[in-house]
Scaffold this motif. Structure first.
Motif, mmCIF file in Angstrom:
data_model
loop_
_atom_site.group_PDB
_atom_site.id
_atom_site.type_symbol
_atom_site.label_atom_id
_atom_site.label_comp_id
_atom_site.label_asym_id
_atom_site.label_seq_id
_atom_site.Cartn_x
_atom_site.Cartn_y
_atom_site.Cartn_z
ATOM 1 N N ILE A 147 0.841 -1.201 0.000
ATOM 2 C CA ILE A 147 0.000 0.000 0.000
ATOM 3 C C ILE A 147 0.874 1.247 0.000
ATOM 4 C CG2 ILE A 147 -1.625 1.336 1.418
ATOM 5 C CD1 ILE A 147 -2.918 -1.428 2.094
ATOM 6 N N LEU A 148 1.912 1.262 0.795
ATOM 7 C CA LEU A 148 2.826 2.400 0.804
ATOM 8 C C LEU A 148 3.475 2.603 -0.565
ATOM 9 C CD1 LEU A 148 4.483 1.985 4.313
ATOM 10 C CD2 LEU A 148 3.073 3.916 3.553
ATOM 11 N N ALA A 149 3.817 1.508 -1.243
ATOM 12 C CA ALA A 149 4.406 1.616 -2.584
ATOM 13 C C ALA A 149 3.407 2.201 -3.572
ATOM 14 C CB ALA A 149 4.891 0.247 -3.060
ATOM 15 N N ALA A 150 2.151 1.778 -3.499
ATOM 16 C CA ALA A 150 1.116 2.314 -4.394
ATOM 17 C C ALA A 150 0.872 3.792 -4.101
ATOM 18 C CB ALA A 150 -0.177 1.514 -4.249
ATOM 19 N N VAL A 151 0.818 4.142 -2.835
ATOM 20 C CA VAL A 151 0.617 5.539 -2.449
ATOM 21 C C VAL A 151 1.795 6.385 -2.929
ATOM 22 C CG1 VAL A 151 0.526 7.089 -0.444
ATOM 23 C CG2 VAL A 151 -0.918 5.052 -0.511
ATOM 24 N N ALA A 152 3.011 5.871 -2.810
ATOM 25 C CA ALA A 152 4.200 6.604 -3.259
ATOM 26 C C ALA A 152 4.188 6.799 -4.773
ATOM 27 C CB ALA A 152 5.460 5.872 -2.818
ATOM 28 N N ALA A 153 3.755 5.782 -5.512
ATOM 29 C CA ALA A 153 3.689 5.909 -6.977
ATOM 30 C C ALA A 153 2.668 6.972 -7.370
ATOM 31 C CB ALA A 153 3.333 4.559 -7.602
ATOM 32 N N ASN A 154 1.520 6.974 -6.729
ATOM 33 C CA ASN A 154 0.502 7.986 -7.024
ATOM 34 C C ASN A 154 0.980 9.374 -6.613
ATOM 35 O OD1 ASN A 154 -1.217 6.058 -8.063
ATOM 36 N ND2 ASN A 154 -2.347 5.806 -6.159
ATOM 37 N N HIS A 155 1.713 9.442 -5.515
ATOM 38 C CA HIS A 155 2.291 10.718 -5.079
ATOM 39 C C HIS A 155 3.228 11.269 -6.150
ATOM 40 C CE1 HIS A 155 5.172 13.406 -3.243
ATOM 41 N NE2 HIS A 155 6.095 12.492 -3.438
#
Length: 157
Positions: free
Chosen positions: A137-145
């Motif tokens: 989830i953190l990786a997905a959030v970072a990519a969207n960021h």
């Protein structure tokens, strides 16, 4: 990427943080994400009013901004759900007043700076031994960021 990430691609070995620590790590990020959401919302209000400008020219298409806001709302939901599944209470932003956030004289630079603050908060989690699901989830959030940050940079120039 650590050696464990390379060798164990789908599983994990070693000790991960407990549920309380997960909540303690994620809630401050959710707060930064909520402030970031208020910055994007203020930019959208300025676009709707016709006053958000990049390089002196009005931003004609607010669709990328609307898409960025949608992604951010979804990411906040993912992070909150992770906190809930860890048995915690997710930060909800009731201490923040949405009307206090305005698309100021600095324009898109303010949105960009808030996205950069979110990037710093996410980067602090790289060395933390989160559970695999939380890491994903953190990786997905970072990519969207990163996508939103690039948009903010493009609008800021």
């Amino acid at each position: 990427m650590s050696i464990k990430d390379i060798l164990l691609q789908k599983g994990w070995a070693g000790t991960t943080i407990d549920r309380e620590a997960t909540v303690a790590h994620l809630n401050p990020i959710i707060r930064v994400m909520t402030v970031t959401m208020h910055a994007w919302d203020a930019a959208q209000r300025a676009l709707d009013a016709g006053s958000a400008q990049a390089d002196g020219a009005p931003v004609a298409d607010s669709m990328p901004v609307a898409d960025a806001r949608k992604l951010l709302r979804m990411d906040i939901g993912k992070m909150c759900e992770t906190v809930f599944s860890a048995g915690g209470v997710a930060y909800n932003g009731v201490d923040l007043e949405a009307s206090a956030y305005e698309f100021g004289d600095d324009g898109w630079a303010g949105v960009r700076r808030q996205e950069e603050a979110l990037g710093e908060a996410l980067a602090q989690q790289l060395g933390v031994e989160h559970h695999m699901r939380t890491r994903a989830i953190l990786a997905a959030v970072a990519a969207n960021h990163e996508t939103r940050l690039q948009l903010a940079r493009n609008l800021d120039h």
